[in-house]
Design an enzyme around this catalytic site. Structure first.
Site, PDB file in Angstrom:
ATOM      1  N   GLN A 229       0.802  -1.220   0.000  1.00 18.17           N
ATOM      2  CA  GLN A 229       0.000   0.000   0.000  1.00 18.17           C
ATOM      3  C   GLN A 229       0.838   1.275   0.000  1.00 18.17           C
ATOM      4  O   GLN A 229       0.330   2.332  -0.375  1.00 18.17           O
ATOM      5  CB  GLN A 229      -0.952  -0.003   1.192  1.00 18.17           C
TER       6      GLN A 229
ATOM      7  N   ASP B 264       2.334   0.665  -8.009  1.00 19.59           N
ATOM      8  CA  ASP B 264       3.686   0.684  -8.573  1.00 19.59           C
ATOM      9  C   ASP B 264       4.575   1.720  -7.893  1.00 19.59           C
ATOM     10  O   ASP B 264       5.769   1.491  -7.675  1.00 19.59           O
ATOM     11  CB  ASP B 264       3.638   0.984 -10.073  1.00 19.59           C
TER      12      ASP B 264
ATOM     13  N   ARG C 288       3.609  -0.055  13.131  1.00 25.46           N
ATOM     14  CA  ARG C 288       3.328  -1.362  12.539  1.00 25.46           C
ATOM     15  C   ARG C 288       3.452  -1.259  11.012  1.00 25.46           C
ATOM     16  O   ARG C 288       2.779  -0.453  10.381  1.00 25.46           O
ATOM     17  CB  ARG C 288       1.916  -1.841  12.921  1.00 25.46           C
TER      18      ARG C 288
ATOM     19  N   HIS D 215       1.092  -9.382   4.811  1.00 21.54           N
ATOM     20  CA  HIS D 215      -0.041  -8.471   4.695  1.00 21.54           C
ATOM     21  C   HIS D 215      -0.517  -8.482   3.238  1.00 21.54           C
ATOM     22  O   HIS D 215      -0.449  -7.477   2.531  1.00 21.54           O
ATOM     23  CB  HIS D 215       0.348  -7.058   5.137  1.00 21.54           C
TER      24      HIS D 215
ATOM     25  N   ASN E 233      -1.932 -11.040   8.507  1.00 21.77           N
ATOM     26  CA  ASN E 233      -2.934  -9.998   8.691  1.00 21.77           C
ATOM     27  C   ASN E 233      -4.266 -10.431   8.106  1.00 21.77           C
ATOM     28  O   ASN E 233      -4.375 -10.742   6.914  1.00 21.77           O
ATOM     29  CB  ASN E 233      -2.481  -8.709   8.006  1.00 21.77           C
ATOM     30  N   GLU E 234      -5.298 -10.471   8.953  1.00 18.94           N
ATOM     31  CA  GLU E 234      -6.678 -10.703   8.534  1.00 18.94           C
ATOM     32  C   GLU E 234      -6.850 -11.924   7.639  1.00 18.94           C
ATOM     33  O   GLU E 234      -7.235 -11.842   6.472  1.00 18.94           O
ATOM     34  CB  GLU E 234      -7.236  -9.459   7.840  1.00 18.94           C
TER      35      GLU E 234
ATOM     36  N   ASN F 146      -8.141  -6.094  14.375  1.00 22.15           N
ATOM     37  CA  ASN F 146      -8.487  -5.026  13.435  1.00 22.15           C
ATOM     38  C   ASN F 146     -10.001  -4.888  13.391  1.00 22.15           C
ATOM     39  O   ASN F 146     -10.708  -5.881  13.168  1.00 22.15           O
ATOM     40  CB  ASN F 146      -8.000  -5.347  12.020  1.00 22.15           C
TER      41      ASN F 146
ATOM     42  N   TYR G 295     -13.363  -1.944  12.337  1.00 22.01           N
ATOM     43  CA  TYR G 295     -13.713  -0.649  11.755  1.00 22.01           C
ATOM     44  C   TYR G 295     -15.174  -0.263  11.961  1.00 22.01           C
ATOM     45  O   TYR G 295     -15.493   0.909  12.044  1.00 22.01           O
ATOM     46  CB  TYR G 295     -13.413  -0.659  10.252  1.00 22.01           C
TER      47      TYR G 295
ATOM     48  N   GLU H 233      -5.379  -2.374  14.081  1.00 23.64           N
ATOM     49  CA  GLU H 233      -5.907  -1.428  13.090  1.00 23.64           C
ATOM     50  C   GLU H 233      -7.262  -0.914  13.562  1.00 23.64           C
ATOM     51  O   GLU H 233      -8.102  -1.684  14.025  1.00 23.64           O
ATOM     52  CB  GLU H 233      -6.116  -2.063  11.709  1.00 23.64           C
TER      53      GLU H 233
END
Length: 490
Positions: free
Chosen positions: A37, A70, A95, A140, A184-185, A325, A327, A394
């Site tokens: 990311q 990219d 993290r 991740h 992760n997740e 995590n 939200y 998160e």
């Protein structure tokens, strides 16, 4: 000195402040990102393509804005600027994740890319120099494309390849990294990647591929945990844990059907991975329902793979604490017209999800602001899994990035943190840390650059990827310093 204290305090006991409006002094705050990311440099210095490179390059229409990672935030070249932002925020830890493809370009242990190793060593050293603790995620979501071509996480051999990669990372960085997260997740890795054609590798094989993926991921996580525990913990003196994602589920009505299906869904959505680690084996309701559905659909055995007794024992207990995590929350109701012939994860549960229109909206339609749901969720986790130590890895809110004055994000964090405080003081939930997502705006997976989670704005039209603090930076800086989410503490 602060770093040495961190290793001892954050993972031992809880010293609660008498002022319940404040987090205890030993509570730790940080922010998070992930490699694909933010890093960019997708083919530089020996890095090979990941499944996200492959997806965004071969199917750009799969991403909302047709863009890719990219360059992203260009953090491969701007990591020192990132650390300056972390220092400005006053975080205790950062993290971030390691790109498997940057360390092992072939995906296998036979070829180590030392330029990639140098990058992560430089980042870790820069963090430590600024008194910021690194919290490193091994996986991740950016699997090497070479391994995906062997079946990816649906192939049981991936357990072995992940174990080799994890062992190498512990050898390379473990003298400086004391907090590791394995995967992760995993639910989203499997359900969205191998089940319903959303995330890379974007396969559509729900009810089969997602369960095979989950089975492999749990064993891979356990292998990494045991490798660290047996070979490295004594000398490196760190901690290792998994990061699970949970959006709280609330019955839409008081009907028995809605109450029952909501509890079932909680075990499918969270217990799928939490149960084997904390209680041993998959949730009984999951085992029973998938077996029942599979038999009615003509399968000779359950579509949910079965662990051996040895595997159950091997996986159970393989986390030092629970990385969480979260939200938002959803309403859940029973599916009125259930079709047993349809094979799929959601069909195995037999439920539907929605939102209460009264809940406050964000720029991400499926994510509403429901802080009281967070408190309910934490209490449920405590009661279901015998009071595990929880570390928020998160939590955050997206907007469309049109303004640097992100007051709604400030409100989100304030209300979420108040809910966490209530959980700690009124429900006796053990929470030892909180991680905001994210340090800066970044490539938000299939949403591309349309959604902005960052505390810092990134100008993706600029070759410099200029970072600019939003209003939330001042709020979070004050929170991290005072441990108080509201003004009245002062």
């Amino acid at each position: 000195m602060r770093l040495l204290l961190f290793h001892h305090i954050v993972l031992s006991g809880y010293i609660f402040s008498e002022a319940t409006k404040k987090f205890p002094d030993n509570f730790k705050f940080g922010v998070a990102t992930s490699s694909y990311q933010i890093e960019g440099a997708w083919d530089k210095d020996g890095k090979s393509p990941s499944i996200w490179d492959h997806l965004t390059h071969t199917r750009p229409w799969h991403i909302e804005d047709g863009r890719n990672g990219d360059i992203a935030c260009d953090s491969y070249y701007k990591y020192k600027e990132d650390v300056r932002m972390l220092k400005e925020l006053g975080v205790d830890f950062y993290r971030f994740s390691i790109a498997w493809t940057r360390i092992l370009p072939s995906g296998f242990i036979n070829t180590i890319n030392w330029d990639g190793v140098k990058y992560y060593n430089n980042l870790i050293d820069e963090l430590l120099k600024n008194n910021i603790e690194p919290m490193v995620t091994l996986y991740h979501w950016d699997l090497p494309q070479t391994l995906q071509e062997l079946g990816g996480w649906t192939n049981p051999i991936m357990e072995e390849y992940f174990a080799e990669y994890a062992r190498l990372c512990f050898k390379l960085f473990g003298d400086k990294v004391k907090l590791w997260t394995t995967i992760n997740e995993p639910r989203l890795v499997c359900l969205m990647g191998y089940g319903i054609n959303v995330m890379a590798p974007a396969y559509n094989n729900t009810g089969i591929g997602d369960y095979l993926c989950g089975h492999t991921l749990l064993k891979a996580h356990a292998r990494a945990y045991h490798i660290y525990d047996d070979e490295f913990r004594k000398d490196q003196k760190g901690k290792i844990f998994i990061v699970l994602e949970f959006q709280w589920l609330i019955p839409k009505t008081n009907s028995t059907a809605d109450i029952n299906v909501t509890e079932t869904a909680r075990h499918f959505m969270f217990g799928w991975f939490a149960n084997p680690i904390y209680l041993g084996n998959y949730p009984k309701v999951m085992i029973d329902l998938v077996a029942e559905r599979s038999a009615k659909q003509g399968f000779p055995k359950s579509r949910l793979p079965k662990f051996t007794e040895k595997e159950i024992d091997y996986i159970k207990g393989t986390t030092d604490f629970l990385g969480l995590n979260t939200y938002t929350s959803f309403l859940t109701n029973s599916e009125e017209f259930y079709d047993y012939k349809m094979v799929g994860f959601e069909n195995d549960i037999g439920f539907q999800i929605s939102h209460d229109p009264a809940w406050e909206a964000t720029a991400q339609p499926q994510f509403k602001i429901v802080p009281w749901g967070t408190r309910q969720m934490l209490k449920w986790i405590k009661e279901t899994y015998d009071s595990p130590e929880i570390f928020f890895t998160e939590n955050g809110m997206a907007d469309n990035g049109t303004s640097l004055d992100d007051q709604l994000r400030i409100k989100f964090y304030r209300e979420q943190l108040k809910a966490v405080l209530d959980s700690m003081h009124k429900d006796d939930v053990k929470v030892s840390g909180y991680t905001a997502w994210s340090l800066m705006d970044n490539f938000e997976w299939v949403s591309g650059y349309n959604l902005k989670f960052g505390l810092y704005h990134v100008d993706f039209t600029s070759p410099n990827r200029t970072r600019t603090p939003k209003s939330s930076v001042a709020y979070m800086r004050k929170l991290f310093k005072t441990h108080c989410p509201i003004e009245e503490c002062e």
